[in-house]
Design a protein around this motif. Structure first.
Motif, PDB file in Angstrom:
ATOM      1  N   GLY A  43      37.586  39.696  33.573  1.00 13.49           N
ATOM      2  CA  GLY A  43      36.365  40.354  34.015  1.00 13.49           C
ATOM      3  C   GLY A  43      36.241  40.427  35.525  1.00 13.49           C
ATOM      4  O   GLY A  43      37.114  39.965  36.264  1.00 13.49           O
ATOM      5  N   ALA A  44      35.121  40.972  35.966  1.00 13.01           N
ATOM      6  CA  ALA A  44      34.895  41.218  37.393  1.00 13.01           C
ATOM      7  C   ALA A  44      34.831  39.934  38.205  1.00 13.01           C
ATOM      8  O   ALA A  44      35.156  39.921  39.393  1.00 13.01           O
ATOM      9  N   HIS A  45      34.388  38.858  37.604  1.00  7.77           N
ATOM     10  CA  HIS A  45      34.217  37.607  38.348  1.00  7.77           C
ATOM     11  C   HIS A  45      35.259  36.565  37.956  1.00  7.77           C
ATOM     12  O   HIS A  45      35.026  35.361  38.073  1.00  7.77           O
ATOM     13  N   SER A  46      36.399  37.010  37.523  1.00  3.28           N
ATOM     14  CA  SER A  46      37.471  36.099  37.114  1.00  3.28           C
ATOM     15  C   SER A  46      38.028  35.354  38.322  1.00  3.28           C
ATOM     16  O   SER A  46      38.070  35.895  39.441  1.00  3.28           O
ATOM     17  N   PRO A  47      38.509  34.130  38.107  1.00  2.00           N
ATOM     18  CA  PRO A  47      39.191  33.416  39.200  1.00  2.00           C
ATOM     19  C   PRO A  47      40.560  33.999  39.539  1.00  2.00           C
ATOM     20  O   PRO A  47      41.150  33.627  40.549  1.00  2.00           O
ATOM     21  N   LEU A  48      41.069  34.933  38.719  1.00  2.00           N
ATOM     22  CA  LEU A  48      42.376  35.536  38.980  1.00  2.00           C
ATOM     23  C   LEU A  48      42.280  36.510  40.154  1.00  2.00           C
ATOM     24  O   LEU A  48      41.509  37.472  40.116  1.00  2.00           O
ATOM     25  N   PRO A 103      51.422  48.156  29.205  1.00  2.00           N
ATOM     26  CA  PRO A 103      50.874  47.658  30.471  1.00  2.00           C
ATOM     27  C   PRO A 103      50.188  48.732  31.311  1.00  2.00           C
ATOM     28  O   PRO A 103      49.299  48.415  32.111  1.00  2.00           O
ATOM     29  N   ASN A 104      50.603  49.989  31.155  1.00  2.00           N
ATOM     30  CA  ASN A 104      49.975  51.063  31.927  1.00  2.00           C
ATOM     31  C   ASN A 104      48.463  51.090  31.743  1.00  2.00           C
ATOM     32  O   ASN A 104      47.719  51.428  32.670  1.00  2.00           O
ATOM     33  N   ASP A 105      48.000  50.684  30.561  1.00  2.00           N
ATOM     34  CA  ASP A 105      46.569  50.703  30.288  1.00  2.00           C
ATOM     35  C   ASP A 105      45.814  49.599  31.024  1.00  2.00           C
ATOM     36  O   ASP A 105      44.578  49.612  31.064  1.00  2.00           O
ATOM     37  N   ASP A 106      46.533  48.638  31.595  1.00  2.00           N
ATOM     38  CA  ASP A 106      45.889  47.520  32.277  1.00  2.00           C
ATOM     39  C   ASP A 106      45.686  47.768  33.763  1.00  2.00           C
ATOM     40  O   ASP A 106      44.943  47.029  34.423  1.00  2.00           O
ATOM     41  N   LEU A 107      46.344  48.789  34.311  1.00  2.00           N
ATOM     42  CA  LEU A 107      46.368  48.961  35.753  1.00  2.00           C
ATOM     43  C   LEU A 107      45.009  49.328  36.326  1.00  2.00           C
ATOM     44  O   LEU A 107      44.670  48.913  37.450  1.00  2.00           O
ATOM     45  N   ALA A 108      44.209  50.088  35.595  1.00  2.00           N
ATOM     46  CA  ALA A 108      42.902  50.500  36.118  1.00  2.00           C
ATOM     47  C   ALA A 108      42.008  49.295  36.391  1.00  2.00           C
ATOM     48  O   ALA A 108      41.338  49.221  37.438  1.00  2.00           O
ATOM     49  N   ASN A 109      42.004  48.324  35.481  1.00  2.00           N
ATOM     50  CA  ASN A 109      41.183  47.140  35.698  1.00  2.00           C
ATOM     51  C   ASN A 109      41.741  46.256  36.803  1.00  2.00           C
ATOM     52  O   ASN A 109      40.983  45.607  37.529  1.00  2.00           O
ATOM     53  N   ILE A 110      43.055  46.220  36.929  1.00  4.76           N
ATOM     54  CA  ILE A 110      43.657  45.453  38.019  1.00  4.76           C
ATOM     55  C   ILE A 110      43.188  45.990  39.360  1.00  4.76           C
ATOM     56  O   ILE A 110      42.789  45.231  40.261  1.00  4.76           O
ATOM     57  N   ALA A 111      43.211  47.312  39.504  1.00  6.12           N
ATOM     58  CA  ALA A 111      42.742  47.924  40.754  1.00  6.12           C
ATOM     59  C   ALA A 111      41.227  47.786  40.906  1.00  6.12           C
ATOM     60  O   ALA A 111      40.736  47.506  42.008  1.00  6.12           O
TER      61      ALA A 111
END
Length: 609
Positions: A155-160, A253-261
């Protein structure tokens, strides 16, 4: 090394300050209450041996290969615990993926439950003693894909805050499990051996004598059925997993990139030009840069586009094995110091976040965009005399006979077996293996066709995705096309650079996802590869096949030539399903090179800047 940081910024890893303490096989509750197990390595005072106060950032690695055996290959920084990072002030958490090693549950290849597990592990790791509640992820191959999947789910406030994926793809179906809709059987065999072998051995090698390890081992033997021999049998029989359906889309993994950015999670990517994920690594880079610049994620980057040092790619002359084994300790430390400790390392401010190895000059190109700025897609047409020319032929055809077997000796065979021959060259001191240096054995007709440019009068760089557009008729209801690009030296040596493939019945194209040159020719054709998109080849009808050829970067010197070699098989790499194979037997292909059916190849050429 590469220019990953702004010039003029001095940085040194400094001396190791801490010893290493450990707590082994700690229980963590994963998704649905499944018990996972993790080892925690923490900095200690070198005088007292007690845990150093810190606080320290935490690094997490998730492995399916068994945390107690993962470092046995000598590449611990990519597959297991990394004392170097602990000694420089990080807590290191190494967890077994569910159903592997000492963790309970059922293993499945990149099972979505592992993503939920990853989020829980991140939150658990952030709460370790002496933690500063900031987390980074690292690891190679499977472990790198787990990073992307986990980072895309927090999520938005993750420690990652930062990740460091090594030799990691973007689309498992297109990047490596299949090429052109044809199963990569070598990849299946390699992953079967790694995931079922190492993680079964791991409980026996566990440094703690935990009750229940033998039952865990037995359970793993029973449960490893997601990407094993049974899976391959089902896929080869033309089942649902032979197509890009729900199974593969749930593992993309392509579907994960939007949240990473979106959550500003920094990502340093490492790829290889002969890696299993050769195709996807630069696409991950382009997608993250596009997202950071508020552009469409899956579009090609454009010249002059704004880029950020938050997302970088180091793409070297690596196979999967050599890419996984490259020593990245100092680079990882600098990266995590930047994003987890807030150090002014210069990495965030680099003007050239793309570091791509030039196979022709053996030097890295420090640049910004993919496709590469400075290279202009140029159409070369198939012509008489097996030549490639900038002009269409007036008329002509060439014949290619189907063969179910390919050359057993070649770069592609080694690449998709994860690189044992290349490793022998780089690690064992064996030099100039013919299989890796010359593709001439694969160019012997009548089961092969080659077309070659005139010798280059000026050096030029070939780079990025390449596409071949083949017009051909066939005597069968399906076709198989393999296209290899080679650099031909004046002495006739034909050095392989890259290849692509396409199953004729899966030739349908999604124009919205395809990249095209200014003249409308495909540069990166995107095929759906779904069962719904499949349609038979009509015998005798001239049909167009747009073949995606995986990316490369190679400067072609004066006097050398570029060659495309067409064949109809790449065994043991590519293996058509048992439902498709009978439709290929006995095929005679007639390749057209006429004004109305101009078979051609799109070559991006110029000078990278």
């Amino acid at each position: 090394m590469t220019a990953s940081a702004k010039r003029g910024v001095k940085w040194s890893p400094g001396a190791a300050k801490y010893g290493v303490g450990k707590n082994l096989n700690l229980a963590v509750k994963g998704a649905d209450g499944t018990t996972l197990r993790a080892d925690v390595y923490y900095p200690t005072n070198t005088t007292t041996g007690k845990a150093a106060k810190g606080p320290f950032p935490v690094l997490l690695i998730q492995t399916p290969y068994g945390k107690s055996t993962a470092g046995a290959s000598g590449a611990a920084e990519s597959t297991g615990e990394d004392p170097y990072l602990v000694e420089h002030g990080y807590i290191d958490v190494v967890a077994d993926v569910r159903g592997t090693g000492d963790s309970l549950g059922k293993f499945g290849l990149f099972d979505p439950a592992q993503t939920t597990d990853g989020v829980r592990l991140v939150n658990w790791a952030a709460k370790r003693a002496h933690s500063d509640h900031k987390v980074g992820l690292y690891g190679a191959s499977y472990l790198g894909i787990d990073q992307l999947r986990t980072a895309g789910a927090v999520g938005a406030h993750s420690p990652l805050k930062a990740i460091f994926p090594v030799v990691t793809g973007t689309d498992l179906y297109r990047d490596t499990a299949f090429m052109g809709g044809i199963l990569d059987s070598e990849f299946g065999v390699e992953y079967l051996g790694l995931t079922s072998g190492l993680n079964i051995v791991n409980p026996l090698a566990s440094p703690q004598n935990l009750a229940g390890l033998t039952p865990i081992e037995i359970a793993h033997l029973e449960d490893l059925d997601s990407f094993d021999a049974n899976f391959i049998v089902k896929t080869l029989s033309g089942g649902a997993t032979a197509f890009d359906g729900s199974y593969w889309k749930a593992r993309q993994p392509n579907d994960d990139l939007a949240n990473i950015a979106k959550h500003h999670i920094a990502a340093y990517l490492i790829g290889g030009e002969y890696d299993l994920f050769q195709r996807g690594e630069p696409l991950n880079y382009a997608a993250l840069q596009n997202l950071a610049d508020h552009r469409p994620q899956n579009a090609p980057m454009v010249a002059g586009q704004k880029t950020t040092g938050r997302y970088q790619l180091w793409d070297g002359p690596f196979t999967h094995l050599t890419g996984s084994a490259v020593n990245t300790d100092a680079l990882m430390l600098r990266w995590f110091n930047t994003w987890l400790k807030g150090r002014k390392s210069g990495m965030a401010a680099t003007p050239t976040p793309l570091h791509y190895y030039d196979l022709g000059t053996s030097k890295y190109r420090e640049t910004t965009t993919y496709p590469f700025t400075g290279l202009t897609p140029t159409t070369y047409y198939f012509a008489a005399g097996n030549t490639l020319t900038p002009k269409k032929s007036a008329a002509g055809t060439d014949t290619l006979l189907y063969s179910p077997t390919g050359s057993p000796c070649g770069t592609a065979v080694d690449q998709w077996a994860i690189g044992p021959l290349e490793s022998a060259e780089q690690i064992g001191g064996i030099q100039n293996l013919p299989c890796l240096q010359n593709n001439a054995p694969a160019q012997i007709g009548p089961t092969s066709l080659s077309y070659t440019t005139a010798p280059f009068t000026h050096a030029a760089t070939l780079g990025g995705p390449i596409a071949a557009s083949i017009y051909a008729s066939a005597t069968t209801t399906d076709t198989e096309w393999v296209a290899e690009i080679e650099d031909v030296s004046p002495d006739g040596n034909s050095r392989p650079l890259t290849e692509g493939a396409l199953l004729g019945s899966l030739r349908a194209e999604n124009s919205a996802r395809s990249w095209r040159a200014a003249n409308g020719q495909p540069l990166l054709p995107y095929h759906p590869y779904t069962s719904a998109s499949a349609r038979p080849v009509i015998p005798g009808a001239v049909t167009r096949y747009d073949i995606e050829i995986f990316p490369t970067l190679a400067t072609i010197p004066v006097g050398d030539q570029i060659r495309i070699t067409l064949t109809t098989a790449d065994a043991p790499h590519l293996q058509p399903s048992t439902t498709v194979a009978p439709k290929l037997i006995g095929g005679v292909y007639t390749v057209e090179r006429t004004a109305s059916a101009p078979s051609s190849i799109e070559l991006p050429l110029g000078h990278v800047h």
